[in-house]
Design a protein around this motif. Structure first.
Motif, PDB file in Angstrom:
ATOM      1  N   THR A  27     -37.146 -31.156  -6.377  1.00 42.24           N
ATOM      2  CA  THR A  27     -37.904 -31.391  -6.234  1.00 42.24           C
ATOM      3  C   THR A  27     -38.066 -33.139  -5.754  1.00 42.24           C
ATOM      4  OG1 THR A  27     -38.877 -32.168  -8.085  1.00 42.24           O
ATOM      5  CG2 THR A  27     -39.882 -30.604  -7.601  1.00 42.24           C
ATOM      6  N   SER A  28     -36.728 -33.986  -6.528  1.00 40.42           N
ATOM      7  CA  SER A  28     -36.192 -35.219  -6.590  1.00 40.42           C
ATOM      8  C   SER A  28     -34.003 -35.274  -6.977  1.00 40.42           C
ATOM      9  CB  SER A  28     -37.312 -36.338  -7.868  1.00 40.42           C
ATOM     10  OG  SER A  28     -37.003 -35.331  -9.108  1.00 40.42           O
ATOM     11  N   VAL A  29     -33.808 -35.627  -6.112  1.00 45.49           N
ATOM     12  CA  VAL A  29     -32.788 -36.420  -6.022  1.00 45.49           C
ATOM     13  C   VAL A  29     -32.398 -37.427  -6.361  1.00 45.49           C
ATOM     14  CG1 VAL A  29     -30.242 -35.310  -5.289  1.00 45.49           C
ATOM     15  CG2 VAL A  29     -32.392 -33.607  -5.310  1.00 45.49           C
ATOM     16  N   THR A  30     -31.491 -38.051  -7.469  1.00 42.97           N
ATOM     17  CA  THR A  30     -30.408 -39.180  -7.329  1.00 42.97           C
ATOM     18  C   THR A  30     -29.305 -39.746  -6.751  1.00 42.97           C
ATOM     19  OG1 THR A  30     -31.994 -39.835  -9.229  1.00 42.97           O
ATOM     20  CG2 THR A  30     -30.182 -41.635  -8.801  1.00 42.97           C
ATOM     21  N   VAL A  31     -29.329 -40.757  -5.977  1.00 42.92           N
ATOM     22  CA  VAL A  31     -27.961 -40.921  -5.267  1.00 42.92           C
ATOM     23  C   VAL A  31     -27.642 -41.801  -6.086  1.00 42.92           C
ATOM     24  CG1 VAL A  31     -26.868 -40.889  -3.237  1.00 42.92           C
ATOM     25  CG2 VAL A  31     -28.678 -40.054  -2.874  1.00 42.92           C
ATOM     26  N   ALA A  32     -25.940 -42.636  -6.503  1.00 42.98           N
ATOM     27  CA  ALA A  32     -25.738 -43.222  -7.007  1.00 42.98           C
ATOM     28  C   ALA A  32     -23.424 -43.589  -6.694  1.00 42.98           C
ATOM     29  CB  ALA A  32     -26.013 -43.389  -8.426  1.00 42.98           C
ATOM     30  N   GLN A  33     -23.311 -44.070  -6.327  1.00 45.13           N
ATOM     31  CA  GLN A  33     -22.232 -44.505  -6.401  1.00 45.13           C
ATOM     32  C   GLN A  33     -21.036 -44.473  -7.592  1.00 45.13           C
ATOM     33  OE1 GLN A  33     -21.984 -47.689  -3.268  1.00 45.13           O
ATOM     34  NE2 GLN A  33     -21.625 -46.041  -1.671  1.00 45.13           N
ATOM     35  N   ASP A  34     -21.858 -44.725  -8.839  1.00 44.97           N
ATOM     36  CA  ASP A  34     -21.045 -44.961 -10.071  1.00 44.97           C
ATOM     37  C   ASP A  34     -20.777 -43.675 -11.558  1.00 44.97           C
ATOM     38  OD1 ASP A  34     -24.084 -45.541 -11.412  1.00 44.97           O
ATOM     39  OD2 ASP A  34     -23.958 -46.562 -11.834  1.00 44.97           O
ATOM     40  N   GLY A  35     -21.550 -42.549 -10.203  1.00 41.20           N
ATOM     41  CA  GLY A  35     -21.326 -40.953 -11.452  1.00 41.20           C
ATOM     42  C   GLY A  35     -22.773 -41.111 -12.563  1.00 41.20           C
ATOM     43  N   THR A  36     -23.405 -41.918 -12.080  1.00 36.03           N
ATOM     44  CA  THR A  36     -24.629 -42.129 -12.776  1.00 36.03           C
ATOM     45  C   THR A  36     -26.115 -41.095 -12.524  1.00 36.03           C
ATOM     46  OG1 THR A  36     -25.830 -44.572 -12.463  1.00 36.03           O
ATOM     47  CG2 THR A  36     -24.932 -44.057 -13.782  1.00 36.03           C
ATOM     48  N   GLY A  37     -25.601 -40.123 -11.552  1.00 41.54           N
ATOM     49  CA  GLY A  37     -26.700 -39.802  -9.825  1.00 41.54           C
ATOM     50  C   GLY A  37     -26.537 -38.403  -9.622  1.00 41.54           C
ATOM     51  N   ASP A  38     -27.101 -37.525  -9.176  1.00 40.89           N
ATOM     52  CA  ASP A  38     -26.767 -36.236  -8.993  1.00 40.89           C
ATOM     53  C   ASP A  38     -25.821 -36.006  -7.733  1.00 40.89           C
ATOM     54  OD1 ASP A  38     -28.966 -35.048 -10.894  1.00 40.89           O
ATOM     55  OD2 ASP A  38     -30.585 -35.935  -9.028  1.00 40.89           O
ATOM     56  N   THR A  39     -25.407 -37.315  -7.064  1.00 38.79           N
ATOM     57  CA  THR A  39     -24.436 -37.486  -5.940  1.00 38.79           C
ATOM     58  C   THR A  39     -24.684 -38.383  -5.622  1.00 38.79           C
ATOM     59  OG1 THR A  39     -24.288 -36.319  -3.519  1.00 38.79           O
ATOM     60  CG2 THR A  39     -26.423 -36.777  -4.457  1.00 38.79           C
ATOM     61  N   ASP A  40     -23.109 -38.614  -4.466  1.00 36.22           N
ATOM     62  CA  ASP A  40     -22.703 -40.443  -4.258  1.00 36.22           C
ATOM     63  C   ASP A  40     -23.398 -40.369  -2.493  1.00 36.22           C
ATOM     64  OD1 ASP A  40     -21.024 -38.777  -3.439  1.00 36.22           O
ATOM     65  OD2 ASP A  40     -19.094 -39.634  -3.938  1.00 36.22           O
ATOM     66  N   ASP A  41     -24.036 -38.919  -2.000  1.00 31.17           N
ATOM     67  CA  ASP A  41     -23.976 -39.094  -0.611  1.00 31.17           C
ATOM     68  C   ASP A  41     -25.301 -38.548   0.023  1.00 31.17           C
ATOM     69  OD1 ASP A  41     -22.216 -38.304   1.793  1.00 31.17           O
ATOM     70  OD2 ASP A  41     -23.913 -37.180   1.677  1.00 31.17           O
ATOM     71  N   ILE A  42     -25.928 -39.338   0.459  1.00 33.51           N
ATOM     72  CA  ILE A  42     -27.539 -39.584   0.496  1.00 33.51           C
ATOM     73  C   ILE A  42     -27.706 -38.200   1.553  1.00 33.51           C
ATOM     74  CG2 ILE A  42     -29.647 -40.744   2.332  1.00 33.51           C
ATOM     75  CD1 ILE A  42     -28.122 -43.338   1.797  1.00 33.51           C
ATOM     76  N   GLN A  43     -26.835 -38.124   2.843  1.00 36.61           N
ATOM     77  CA  GLN A  43     -27.626 -36.745   3.157  1.00 36.61           C
ATOM     78  C   GLN A  43     -27.556 -35.317   2.275  1.00 36.61           C
ATOM     79  OE1 GLN A  43     -28.065 -36.135   6.945  1.00 36.61           O
ATOM     80  NE2 GLN A  43     -28.641 -34.426   5.995  1.00 36.61           N
ATOM     81  N   GLU A  44     -26.469 -35.299   1.550  1.00 39.82           N
ATOM     82  CA  GLU A  44     -26.827 -33.844   0.277  1.00 39.82           C
ATOM     83  C   GLU A  44     -27.635 -33.738  -0.077  1.00 39.82           C
ATOM     84  OE1 GLU A  44     -21.458 -33.592  -0.156  1.00 39.82           O
ATOM     85  OE2 GLU A  44     -22.444 -34.611  -1.625  1.00 39.82           O
ATOM     86  N   ALA A  45     -28.079 -35.837  -0.655  1.00 41.71           N
ATOM     87  CA  ALA A  45     -28.988 -35.024  -1.463  1.00 41.71           C
ATOM     88  C   ALA A  45     -30.799 -35.025  -1.121  1.00 41.71           C
ATOM     89  CB  ALA A  45     -29.328 -36.775  -1.685  1.00 41.71           C
ATOM     90  N   VAL A  46     -30.564 -35.470   0.861  1.00 39.26           N
ATOM     91  CA  VAL A  46     -31.208 -34.749   1.467  1.00 39.26           C
ATOM     92  C   VAL A  46     -31.592 -33.255   1.456  1.00 39.26           C
ATOM     93  CG1 VAL A  46     -32.224 -34.572   4.010  1.00 39.26           C
ATOM     94  CG2 VAL A  46     -31.569 -36.878   3.062  1.00 39.26           C
ATOM     95  N   ASN A  47     -30.347 -33.049   1.411  1.00 36.56           N
ATOM     96  CA  ASN A  47     -30.394 -30.911   1.832  1.00 36.56           C
ATOM     97  C   ASN A  47     -30.323 -30.479   0.322  1.00 36.56           C
ATOM     98  OD1 ASN A  47     -29.483 -31.454   4.378  1.00 36.56           O
ATOM     99  ND2 ASN A  47     -26.660 -31.550   3.766  1.00 36.56           N
ATOM    100  N   LEU A  48     -30.175 -31.054  -0.918  1.00 41.07           N
ATOM    101  CA  LEU A  48     -30.577 -30.077  -1.967  1.00 41.07           C
ATOM    102  C   LEU A  48     -32.163 -30.763  -1.901  1.00 41.07           C
ATOM    103  CD1 LEU A  48     -28.031 -31.922  -4.408  1.00 41.07           C
ATOM    104  CD2 LEU A  48     -28.028 -29.763  -4.104  1.00 41.07           C
ATOM    105  N   ILE A  49     -33.159 -30.773  -1.550  1.00 34.45           N
ATOM    106  CA  ILE A  49     -34.232 -31.664  -1.777  1.00 34.45           C
ATOM    107  C   ILE A  49     -35.074 -29.929  -1.792  1.00 34.45           C
ATOM    108  CG2 ILE A  49     -34.583 -33.561  -1.893  1.00 34.45           C
ATOM    109  CD1 ILE A  49     -36.758 -33.433   0.792  1.00 34.45           C
ATOM    110  N   SER A  50     -36.432 -29.281  -1.787  1.00 38.54           N
ATOM    111  CA  SER A  50     -36.824 -27.829  -1.723  1.00 38.54           C
ATOM    112  C   SER A  50     -37.561 -28.498  -0.091  1.00 38.54           C
ATOM    113  CB  SER A  50     -38.478 -28.104  -2.662  1.00 38.54           C
ATOM    114  OG  SER A  50     -39.395 -27.607  -2.258  1.00 38.54           O
ATOM    115  N   SER A  51     -37.654 -27.466   0.396  1.00 43.08           N
ATOM    116  CA  SER A  51     -37.819 -27.001   1.588  1.00 43.08           C
ATOM    117  C   SER A  51     -39.538 -27.293   2.029  1.00 43.08           C
ATOM    118  CB  SER A  51     -37.752 -25.483   1.959  1.00 43.08           C
ATOM    119  OG  SER A  51     -39.016 -24.588   1.112  1.00 43.08           O
ATOM    120  N   SER A  52     -39.779 -27.653   0.693  1.00 40.90           N
ATOM    121  CA  SER A  52     -41.775 -28.008   0.889  1.00 40.90           C
ATOM    122  C   SER A  52     -41.664 -29.794   0.573  1.00 40.90           C
ATOM    123  CB  SER A  52     -42.657 -27.648   0.133  1.00 40.90           C
ATOM    124  OG  SER A  52     -41.986 -28.073  -1.270  1.00 40.90           O
TER     125      SER A  52
END
Length: 358
Positions: A27-52
């Motif tokens: 339901t939520s994904v954090t994007v960060a370039q310093d290793g503090t998020g779930d990914t460093d790529d916005i497209q990957e984050a969008v792909n990870l969120i729920s189908s709803s």
């Protein structure tokens, strides 16, 4: 007994190491370039969120978007409804360097984009190309794009954004869209509509744009344009080119390189605007019929204060306007059946009985 299980390699190719164990359906994904998020790529984050749907938080940093597939389909692709992208303001930068690249390409509905800077560099790029409905873009920054926002769906909202340099800032083909409280400067046409009716353009500042018209309404109906400040643009301030049943009221339009307001649509209300020091006419009614032009102040323009400039313009009403100090004249009536239309000082009121044109 102790099992020694080797670590599972990451499914992403990151420069940073992310040990979050995330899988699709969040339901939520954090994007960060310093290793503090779930990914460093916005497209990957969008792909990870729920189908709803879900929320993608984007921390500060510059996120590069490169050409993917064909130019038409390039950019961060969003196809899931109810998706929200939130940055931290101008420090969250989505950037493209190549030609014919979109930053965002979306077909989904019910999207929100907030607190993100979009940084382009050529006249062939589009920051956001969206065809869905109910899209909100707020508190975002757009710099140096060929087209900043292309919106094809209904009920979209653009508010409190800044557009700087580049080409067309907002083009909307959707009905009932709202564009409110934005700043447009030093670009091309600030706002234009192609097919969308019933839109509201309110409280924007349009400054220093370099095309033939700052705000363009090409054949769109039932638009409301109110409370905008439009100045120092190269061309017409507001160009209603064929739109009917529109309301243009309470705008301040000055020091533009052509007419303040040009209207060729029918049954429009143009009222309580201040049009001054424009190179052309304050208000040009052109060839249009059945318009009400009332309560406007048109002064010190380079041509007429108000002009009904063509004999085909029929049954327009001019009442309660103040036209002073305009170079060519105060009010010009070359139309047919303009009201009032009697001789001055008789029982049939004339233009100078109901308008101040000294």
């Amino acid at each position: 007994m102790t099992l020694n299980i080797p670590p599972v390699p990451s499914i992403f190719t990151h420069q940073q190491v992310f040990n979050t164990g995330l899988r699709a359906g969040q339901t939520s994904v954090t994007v960060a370039q310093d290793g503090t998020g779930d990914t460093d790529d916005i497209q990957e984050a969008v792909n990870l969120i729920s189908s709803s749907g879900g929320i993608v938080f984007i921390k500060e940093g510059t996120y590069q978007v490169d050409l993917q597939f064909t130019p038409e389909n390039s950019g961060i692709k969003i196809s899931t409804d109810n998706t929200t992208l939130i940055g931290v303001g101008a420090a969250t930068i989505i950037k493209t360097d190549g030609t014919n690249i979109n930053a965002i390409r979306s077909t989904a509905n019910n999207l929100v984009f907030r607190d993100i800077k979009f940084d382009g560099n050529t006249s062939t790029q589009k920051a956001m190309w969206m065809t869905g409905t109910n899209i909100v873009v707020s508190h975002c920054f757009f710099t140096d794009w060929g087209n900043s926002l292309l919106m094809g769906g209904e009920h979209c909202i653009v508010s409190s954004c800044e557009f700087d340099d580049g080409g067309t800032c907002i083009a909307t083909d959707g009905n009932f869209c709202s564009i409110t409280g934005n700043i447009f400067k030093d670009g091309g046409t600030a706002i234009t509509g192609g097919l969308g009716d019933g839109c509201s353009i309110t409280g924007n500042i349009i400054e220093g744009n370099t095309t033939a018209r700052a705000l363009s309404m090409p054949g769109v109906d039932q638009w409301t344009v109110t409370g905008n400040v439009i100045y120092d643009n190269s061309g017409i301030g507001i160009d209603n080119n064929g739109g009917d049943n529109c309301t243009i009221t309470g705008n301040t339009i000055y020091s533009n390189g052509s007419d303040g307001i040009r209207n060729t649509g029918a049954r429009n209300t143009i009222s309580n605007n201040a049009c001054f020091e424009n190179t052309g006419d304050g208000i040009d009614v052109g060839t249009s019929d059945n318009n009400v032009i009332s309560g406007n102040v048109c002064r010190d323009n380079g041509a007429y204060g108000i002009t009904v400039s063509n004999a085909t313009a029929d049954k327009n009403i001019l009442i309660g306007n103040v036209c002073l100090g305009n170079t060519t004249g105060q009010i010009n009536d070359s139309g047919t059946n303009t009201h009032p239309n009697g001789a001055s000082g008789t029982n049939n009121l004339a233009l100078d009985d109901l308008n101040i044109i000294a």
